[in-house]
Design a protein around this motif. Structure first.
Motif, PDB file in Angstrom:
ATOM      1  N   ALA A 163       0.819  -1.213   0.000  1.00 25.87           N
ATOM      2  CA  ALA A 163       0.000   0.000   0.000  1.00 25.87           C
ATOM      3  C   ALA A 163       0.855   1.266   0.000  1.00 25.87           C
ATOM      4  O   ALA A 163       0.489   2.271  -0.617  1.00 25.87           O
ATOM      5  N   ASP A 164       2.018   1.225   0.676  1.00 23.53           N
ATOM      6  CA  ASP A 164       2.867   2.421   0.719  1.00 23.53           C
ATOM      7  C   ASP A 164       3.463   2.702  -0.664  1.00 23.53           C
ATOM      8  O   ASP A 164       3.481   3.851  -1.122  1.00 23.53           O
ATOM      9  N   ALA A 165       3.930   1.644  -1.319  1.00 25.07           N
ATOM     10  CA  ALA A 165       4.541   1.813  -2.646  1.00 25.07           C
ATOM     11  C   ALA A 165       3.492   2.273  -3.664  1.00 25.07           C
ATOM     12  O   ALA A 165       3.712   3.243  -4.402  1.00 25.07           O
ATOM     13  N   LEU A 168       9.929   4.516  -6.093  1.00 25.29           N
ATOM     14  CA  LEU A 168       9.217   4.833  -4.853  1.00 25.29           C
ATOM     15  C   LEU A 168       9.150   3.664  -3.886  1.00 25.29           C
ATOM     16  O   LEU A 168       8.745   2.559  -4.262  1.00 25.29           O
ATOM     17  N   ASP A 169       9.569   3.931  -2.669  1.00 24.53           N
ATOM     18  CA  ASP A 169       9.509   2.964  -1.565  1.00 24.53           C
ATOM     19  C   ASP A 169      10.530   1.834  -1.693  1.00 24.53           C
ATOM     20  O   ASP A 169      10.294   0.746  -1.207  1.00 24.53           O
ATOM     21  N   PHE A 170      11.650   2.088  -2.354  1.00 26.40           N
ATOM     22  CA  PHE A 170      12.758   1.131  -2.288  1.00 26.40           C
ATOM     23  C   PHE A 170      14.086   1.858  -2.437  1.00 26.40           C
ATOM     24  O   PHE A 170      14.152   2.944  -3.006  1.00 26.40           O
ATOM     25  N   ASP A 182      12.172   7.592  -0.702  1.00 29.09           N
ATOM     26  CA  ASP A 182      12.180   6.326   0.041  1.00 29.09           C
ATOM     27  C   ASP A 182      12.532   6.523   1.512  1.00 29.09           C
ATOM     28  O   ASP A 182      13.222   7.468   1.872  1.00 29.09           O
ATOM     29  N   HIS A 183      12.097   5.570   2.342  1.00 27.44           N
ATOM     30  CA  HIS A 183      12.366   5.673   3.780  1.00 27.44           C
ATOM     31  C   HIS A 183      13.136   4.465   4.344  1.00 27.44           C
ATOM     32  O   HIS A 183      13.025   4.175   5.535  1.00 27.44           O
ATOM     33  N   HIS A 184      13.871   3.738   3.470  1.00 26.22           N
ATOM     34  CA  HIS A 184      14.714   2.646   3.979  1.00 26.22           C
ATOM     35  C   HIS A 184      16.129   3.156   4.246  1.00 26.22           C
ATOM     36  O   HIS A 184      16.585   4.081   3.582  1.00 26.22           O
ATOM     37  N   SER A 222       6.797   6.380   6.391  1.00 23.68           N
ATOM     38  CA  SER A 222       6.366   5.766   5.135  1.00 23.68           C
ATOM     39  C   SER A 222       6.836   6.639   3.978  1.00 23.68           C
ATOM     40  O   SER A 222       7.090   7.839   4.163  1.00 23.68           O
ATOM     41  N   THR A 223       6.910   6.034   2.806  1.00 17.80           N
ATOM     42  CA  THR A 223       7.203   6.846   1.618  1.00 17.80           C
ATOM     43  C   THR A 223       6.031   7.791   1.363  1.00 17.80           C
ATOM     44  O   THR A 223       6.229   8.921   0.921  1.00 17.80           O
ATOM     45  N   CYS A 224       4.814   7.334   1.683  1.00 25.36           N
ATOM     46  CA  CYS A 224       3.650   8.212   1.469  1.00 25.36           C
ATOM     47  C   CYS A 224       3.748   9.511   2.274  1.00 25.36           C
ATOM     48  O   CYS A 224       3.367  10.572   1.784  1.00 25.36           O
ATOM     49  N   ALA A 240      -1.042   1.864   6.424  1.00 28.18           N
ATOM     50  CA  ALA A 240      -0.538   0.498   6.206  1.00 28.18           C
ATOM     51  C   ALA A 240       0.870   0.353   6.790  1.00 28.18           C
ATOM     52  O   ALA A 240       1.169  -0.627   7.479  1.00 28.18           O
ATOM     53  N   ASP A 241       1.750   1.332   6.541  1.00 24.68           N
ATOM     54  CA  ASP A 241       3.146   1.198   6.997  1.00 24.68           C
ATOM     55  C   ASP A 241       3.329   1.470   8.497  1.00 24.68           C
ATOM     56  O   ASP A 241       4.355   1.102   9.066  1.00 24.68           O
ATOM     57  N   THR A 242       2.354   2.129   9.114  1.00 23.39           N
ATOM     58  CA  THR A 242       2.502   2.412  10.551  1.00 23.39           C
ATOM     59  C   THR A 242       1.624   1.487  11.394  1.00 23.39           C
ATOM     60  O   THR A 242       1.522   1.688  12.613  1.00 23.39           O
TER      61      THR A 242
HETATM   62 MN    MN Z   1       7.217   1.740   2.912  1.00 26.20          MN
END
Ligand code: MN
Ligand code: 5GP
Length: 336
Positions: free
Chosen positions: A29-31, A92-94, A118-120, A138-140, A169-171
């Motif tokens: 969902a975040d991606a 996005l998100d990676f 991204d947030h990794h 989250s990336t969102c 979703a990510d939290t």
């Molecule tokens: Mn994420």
């Protein structure tokens, strides 16, 4: 985004662009929320395509705009054509190109401007503009900031719904330690655009087939505890999947049940992927227990401190045996 980056971004989008938005493979969902929010944001003045490396769970079909997502695995010619015309690619998100799987070489060989959001932790250095912050929920949440710094007035119900879905979703619905007061403030601002909080929860968590409930039952029943360690693990075999009509996304969240046991700090789920010839592993933890370091050291994976993934090419039984031995060593070396 620092001032210098913001200047380059504003300059880049001062004229009409051909934009491609790419989530990681098997996007969550975040991606997808990040891609779709930017899709709605840019599409009035630009040509925009979302290209996912592969299929995603149909649970996310409720996200506005999802029917426009192209799937590279199913539509290579159309996606490669879109790539040829592109001048900006967002990833996005990676944080590492290999998470885009079959799209990695197209991204690395393209001469377009690449923007990573991204947030990794520890992002690879492949993008022209790297917007990375591992403290973000989250990336969102980062996409919300990105949009606000360019043109907040464009945020509407569709954009807000996509961003809100990725954040919840990510939290784990604003529960995980990555949730800050600012995350909640962003959530609160999004609700002012008419986001339907209850409907999003229902779509994400109460929208499955009956057989998925049976699959959950078998995954919970299979949990094993490692004697003397704060660790539990379970598995879903190929047979469990066939018997229960397994669909992508069906096992989402199962691993978290292991953390419901008092004193347990780490829970692990092994899923047999017969068609890919590997075992997909999900790691979850609490407190000081860092599963990303464990996943990268022993199972070619990575992710966040408390939520990571990895793979194994051994059989399910051999993977479980290797895991028990590796985690015992890891805990002895780092936590005792
Ligand atoms: Mn994420
Ligand atoms: P999940 O268990 O939900 O598949 O993944 C949890 C998190 O671990 C993801 O959000 C992602 O950050 C990370 N992750 C999952 N699979 C992999 C993988 O194969 N490699 C790396 N580096 N990270 C992964």
């Amino acid at each position: 985004m620092n001032e210098h980056m913001l200047d380059s971004v504003i300059k880049l989008f001062s004229k009409k662009r051909n934009i491609i938005l790419i989530p990681h493979s098997s996007p969550d969902a975040d991606a997808l929320g990040s891609c779709l929010a930017l899709y709605h944001f840019f599409k009035s003045k630009n040509e925009v395509n979302i290209i996912s490396p592969n299929e995603y769970t149909d649970i996310l079909n409720f996200l506005p705009g999802s029917k426009d997502i192209l799937i590279y695995e199913n539509d290579k010619v159309k996606c490669e054509d879109a790539f040829k015309k592109a001048d900006v690619v967002f990833t996005l998100d990676f944080n590492s190109l290999n998470r885009a799987r079959n799209l990695s070489s197209l991204i690395s060989s393209s001469t377009t401007k690449t923007i990573m959001i991204d947030h990794h932790e520890n992002p690879d250095n492949y993008a022209d503009i790297t917007i990375s912050n591992s403290k973000m929920s989250s990336t969102c949440e980062m996409v919300y900031d990105f949009i606000c710094s360019i043109d907040k007035s464009k945020i509407d119900n569709k954009i807000a719904t996509c961003i809100y879905t990725g954040i919840v979703a990510d939290t784990g619905s604003f529960r995980f330690p990555s949730t800050t007061s600012k995350t909640l403030k962003v959530g609160s601002e999004l609700i002012n655009y008419g986001v339907n909080v209850t409907e999003i929860f229902e779509k994400l968590h109460n929208n499955f087939q009956f057989k998925r409930l049976k699959l959950l039952g078998s995954a919970i029943n299979n949990f094993k505890k490692i004697e003397g360690l704060p660790v539990v693990y379970t598995s879903i075999t190929d047979k469990d999947q066939k018997v229960n009509d397994f669909k992508k996304g069906d096992s989402e969240g199962f691993v978290n049940f292991g953390l419901s046991v008092a004193e347990i700090l780490c829970s692990v789920l092994f899923i047999e992927k017969k068609d890919e010839g590997l075992i997909k592993i999900s790691f979850r933890s609490k407190g000081d227990f860092k599963v990303n370091i464990f996943a990268s050291k022993y199972f070619k994976g990575g992710g966040h401190k408390h939520a990571s993934g990895g793979i194994s090419k051994l059989s399910l039984k051999e993977t479980e045996e290797k895991f028990v031995s590796d985690i015992t060593q890891y805990i002895n070396q780092n936590y005792e």
